[in-house]
Design a protein around this motif. Structure first.
Motif: not given
Ligand SMILES: Nc1nc2c(ncn2[C@@H]2O[C@H](COP(=O)(O)OP(=O)(O)OP(=O)(O)O)[C@@H](O)[C@H]2O)c(=O)[nH]1
Ligand SMILES: [Mg+2]
Length: 711
Positions: A346-361, A549-552
Motif C-alpha cells: 500500500p502507498a506510504g513510507a514503506l512503498q516509497d522506501m522500497i521503490v524510490d530508495g532501494a529499487i531505484a538505487g 539512507v539517502l532516500w530517508f
C-alpha cells in the motif's frame, strides 16, 4: 558409516615454480577454486590456500607467487620463500609440488634443483606438455624419474589432464614419505671440504639436513647479496666470527681453483645441462619464428603503440554497442519490479522506501553490469593470450622516460579493472621507490567503478553520431577520459620522482615474453561469473544501504501538507538538500549544483554510488510524475526558478574530469595503507588527488564557459 579418519594437521602441500608455469591453474584444478590465472609472470602475489581430499584424507594446498630461485628479490618472492623455509613457524610442508614448464626446462630446473636440496618430499608436475609437444621437445619422463628419484607427472593443467594422477601421487608420497633416495645436487668433495667450517655458522637457528645445509652455505658463499641478507639476520655477537670463517672458505676455494662468485649457479647448470643432454631431445620446427614475427609487429616502437591504441578504441566501441540490449533488459526488469511492488504494498513510507530508495538505487547501478562485464571480458582475453605481456614489454621504454620500468605496466593495466588488485600487483616491483610511485598513480587508471558514471553522463549529454563514421563520439569521449587518467599519472609520476622520492636508478627490466595461448574461455567465463557475484553482493550491501539512507535523507523532514511548493522545492528542504546546499558554493565554480554535491559526497565511499544517489534523489523528487530513466531526468532537469536547463554537456565533462582524478574509493585507501604500512601515503593520496580533481574541473568548467564550448 565409515569412521572418519583423524585429519593430521601436517598435510600441507605447496605449489612452487617459476612465474607463469601454471601453478594457479594446477591449484584451481586440484581445489576447485577460481584464483586468477593469466598469461604473464607475476599474476599471483599472495599465498592462497585451498584443499582437496583423496580417500577421505584432506590435503591443504598453498598456491604461491612464482619465483626464479630461492634467493628472494621482491616482496612476492619473499612470501614464497617464507613458506618454503617455514620462517614464521606456521606451515610445515609435507610435500612440495614443483610446477615445471616443460617448454622451458633449463630455466625451470634451476629452481627445481634448489628445492630438491631442501630434503622435503618433492613431486615434479611437468606442465605445459602440449606446448612442449608443439615446439618439438621430447622429454624422457622415465629418465627424469630415475635421475631425480622422485615422481614426475606430465600435465596439461589448463585442460585438467593428468590431475587425478597428480592427486594420487601426492597422497601416496605424503602417507609414505621416503626421501632417502631422493637426489640432490652433487657437490664435489673438494668444494664441500672448503666450505666445511662455515656450515657451523649457517646452522645456527635452523634445523635442517646436512645436504640442505651445505647447499645453503654454498649459496651464501656464492653471492654477496645473499650474504648481506644472511648477516642482517644473525646474532650481532657472531657477525665477526662468521665473516672471518666465510673469508677463509672463499680463500680456500680460490686456492683450489674454484672461483666462489656464482659458484652455486655454475654447479647447478653443469648438472642441468647434463640432464637435458641425456633425457631431452628437440626436433627443429619453425613454429617459433611465427610468434617472433608477430612480436616484431606488436612490440614495434611506433606500430605497436598504434595497435595498442586501436585495440583499446575497439574495446570501448564494443562496450557501448554490445551492451545496449542487455542494459535495456535490466532497465525493463527493474521498472517492472518497481511496478509490482507499487501494486503489492500500500502507498506510504514503506512503498516509497522500497521503490524510490532501494529499487531505484540498486537498479540504477545494475544497469551498468553488462558494460563492466564486457570490460573484464576483453581485459581477460588480452591477458590470457599473452598480449598484455607484450604491452608491458613495449611500454618499457615509455616507462623509463618517466623514471619507472616496464614492471609497473602490469599493475597499471590491471588498475583499469580495479585499482585494488593493481596495487597488489606492484609487489613484483623490486625497487621500493618504483613500487611506491606505481601505487600512488594506479588510482588514476579509470577503473570499472567509474564506468557507470562515465556511461550515464555520456549517454545523457554527448551528442549521437560518429567521427568519420567509424568511432562514435561516445567511445571517443570515453577514450579521452581514460587518456586523461594516463596523462595525469605520467605527470604525477614525474613530480613524485623529481621532488618527493629521490631514487636510485631502477633495475633493468627483463621480462620473458610468454608463448601465445588460445584464451581459455571456460576460465574467462568462470571469472566473469565471480565478478557478477561480487558486483551483485556489493550492490546488495553498500548500494542498498546507501540508497535507503539517502532516500530517508532526501524525503525527511517532510514539509507541511498544506505547503504549495512543488516537489523539487520540498526536496531542497530535506536533510540531503540542506547538506547539498551547504557545499554548493564550493562546487558551483566547477559547474555543479547541490544534487551533484550530494552525489560527490556519497561517492567517496565508492564511485558508482554517485549514480544510485542521483537515481534516488530524482525518484523522490519525481515521485508524482511518471519517472523516466535517470538519463532523461538529468538531461531535462530545469532550474525551478529560471526554468533553464540545469546541466549542459560542459557540466558533464567537468564532472567526468573530477571522477577521473579524484580518489573516491575506501577500498583503495585501505589497500594503500596495507601495502605501504603507514597512513602517510594513503592520506597523501587522498589529499593530492582530490586537490587535482578540483583544480582540473574548475579549469575545465571555467575555460569551457569562457570559450562557450558545450554550454
Ligand atoms: N597450453 C597450456 N597453457 C597452460 C597450461 N597450464 C596453464 N596454462 C596457461 O598458462 C598461463 C599461466 O597460468 P597460471 O596458472 O596463471 O600460472 P602461474 O604459475 O600461477 O603464474 P604466476 O602466478 O604469475 O606465477 C595461463 O594463460 C594458463 O591458461 C598448460 O598445461 N598448457
Ligand atoms: Mg599464479
Amino acid at each position: 558409516m565409515p569412521v572418519t579418519s583423524v585429519i593430521p594437521k601436517t598435510n600441507n602441500i605447496a605449489l612452487v615454480g617459476n612465474p607463469n608455469t601454471g601453478k594457479t591453474s594446477v591449484f584451481n584444478a586440484l581445489t576447485g577454486l577460481r584464483q586468477k590465472v593469466a598469461n604473464y609472470p607475476g599474476v599471483t602475489v599472495e599465498k592462497k590456500t585451498g584443499s582437496f581430499s583423496v580417500n577421505s584424507t584432506t590435503f591443504t594446498v598453498y598456491d604461491l607467487p612464482g619465483l626464479y630461485s630461492l634467493i628472494p628479490k621482491s616482496l612476492d618472492d619473499k612470501i614464497s620463500t617464507e613458506i618454503i623455509y617455514n620462517h614464521n613457524n606456521d606451515v610445515e610442508l609435507s610435500c612440495i609440488v614443483v610446477v615445471v614448464d616443460a617448454a622451458n626446462l633449463s630455466r625451470n630446473l634451476y629452481l627445481f634443483t634448489q628445492i630438491l636440496d631442501l630434503q622435503i618430499p618433492v613431486v615434479m608436475a611437468l606442465n605445459m606438455i602440449d606446448v612442449a609437444d608443439k615446439k618439438g621437445i621430447k622429454i624422457d619422463i622415465e629418465g627424469f624419474k630415475k635421475e631425480f628419484n622422485i615422481p614426475v607427472i606430465p600435465l596439461i593443467a589448463s585442460k585438467r589432464s593428468g590431475l587425478a594422477e597428480l592427486k594420487n601421487t601426492i597422497s601416496d608420497l605424503v602417507t609414505n614419505p621416503d626421501i632417502s633416495q631422493q637426489k640432490y645436487m652433487p657437490i664435489p668433495d673438494e668444494i664441500t671440504k672448503c666450505i666445511g667450517d662455515f656450515r657451523n655458522f649457517v646452522k645456527n637457528g635452523f634445523c635442517e639436513s646436512e645436504v640442505s645445509l651445505t647447499a645453503r652455505s654454498l649459496r651464501i658463499i656464492s653471492s654477496d647479496h645473499v650474504l648481506q641478507d644472511w648477516i642482517d639476520k644473525i646474532d650481532n655477537t657472531k657477525i665477526d666470527e662468521a665473516q672471518q670463517s666465510l673469508a677463509k672458505a672463499r680463500k680456500r676455494l680460490l686456492e683450489s681453483n674454484q672461483h666462489w662468485s656464482m659458484l652455486e649457479t655454475k654447479l647447478r647448470y653443469q648438472w642441468i645441462d647434463e640432464v637435458l643432454k641425456t633425457y631431452v631431445h628437440t626436433s627443429k620446427t619453425d613454429k617459433q619464428s611465427l610468434s617472433d614475427r608477430i612480436d616484431k609487429i606488436l612490440t614495434h616502437k611506433v606500430g605497436g603503440l598504434f595497435i595498442f591504441f586501436i585495440v583499446f578504441a575497439m574495446i570501448f566501441q564494443a562496450i557501448f554497442s554490445w551492451a545496449e540490449l542487455p542494459m535495456a533488459l535490466i532497465e525493463d526488469g527493474t521498472n517492472w519490479l518497481g511496478q509490482m511492488v507499487t501494486q503489492l504494498i500500500p502507498a506510504g513510507a514503506l512503498q516509497d522506501m522500497i521503490v524510490d530508495g532501494a529499487i531505484a538505487g540498486v537498479g540504477s547501478i545494475l544497469v551498468f553490469l553488462p558494460q563492466i562485464l564486457f570490460l573484464f571480458f576483453f581485459l581477460s582475453i588480452l591477458e590470457d593470450t599473452g598480449y598484455m605481456a607484450r604491452v608491458a614489454f613495449m611500454l618499457d621504454r615509455v616507462m623509463n622516460s618517466i623514471g619507472l620500468s616496464g614492471r609497473s605496466v602490469i599493475p597499471l593495466l590491471s588498475s583499469f579493472a580495479c585499482a585494488v588488485p593493481g596495487i597488489m600487483a606492484s609487489r613484483t616491483i623490486q625497487n621500493w621507490r618504483d613500487r611506491l610511485v606505481t601505487i600512488m598513480i594506479s588510482p588514476f587508471m579509470s577503473c570499472s567503478a567509474r564506468l557507470p558514471v562515465y556511461v550515464l553522463l555520456i549517454g545523457a549529454f554527448i551528442p549521437q553520431g560518429s567521427f568519420l563514421g567509424i568511432v562514435s563520439y561516445s567511445a571517443l569521449t570515453l577514450l579521452a577520459m581514460y587518456t586523461l587518467g594516463i596523462v595525469a599519472a605520467i605527470l604525477v609520476a614525474l613530480v613524485f620522482k623529481k621532488f618527493i622520492v629521490r631514487t636510485m636508478p631502477s633495475s633493468s627490466f627483463v621480462l620473458e615474453l610468454p608463448a601465445y595461448h588460445r584464451p581459455n574461455l571456460r576460465y574467462t567465463f568462470l571469472q566473469l561469473l565471480e565478478r557478477v557475484k561480487i558486483f551483485v553482493t556489493d550492490a546488495g550491501k553498500i548500494i542498498l544501504a546507501m540508497s535507503i539512507v539517502l532516500w530517508f535523507m532526501a524525503s525527511y523532514p517532510k514539509s507541511d501538507e498544506s505547503d504549495t511548493s512543488n516537489s523539487s522545492q520540498k526536496i531542497e528542504q530535506s536533510y540531503a538538500g540542506k547538506i547539498g546546499k551547504f557545499i554548493e558554493p564550493a562546487i558551483k565554480p566547477l559547474g555543479f549544483d547541490w544534487k551533484i554535491g550530494v552525489g560527490l559526497l556519497t561517492s567517496f565511499a565508492a564511485r558508482e554510488v554517485m549514480v544510485s544517489t542521483l537515481a534516488t534523489i530524482y525518484n523522490v523528487e519525481g515521485a508524482d510524475e511518471t519517472s523516466g530513466s535517470l538519463k532523461e531526468s538529468l538531461k531535462n532537469d530545469r532550474d525551478p526558478v529560471t526554468g533553464e536547463l540545469l546541466y549542459s554537456p560542459l557540466t558533464a565533462i567537468s564532472l567526468m574530469v573530477f571522477f577521473v582524478l579524484a580518489c573516491q574509493c575506501m577500498a583503495t585507501v585501505a589497500i594503500v595503507k596495507r601495502e605501504t604500512n603507514s597512513w602517510r601515503w594513503p592520506i597523501t593520496m587522498i589529499a593530492y588527488m582530490t586537490g587535482l580533481a578540483y583544480l582540473a574541473s574548475l579549469l575545465t568548467f571555467q575555460i569551457g564557459s569562457y570559450l562557450g564550448i558545450g554550454v
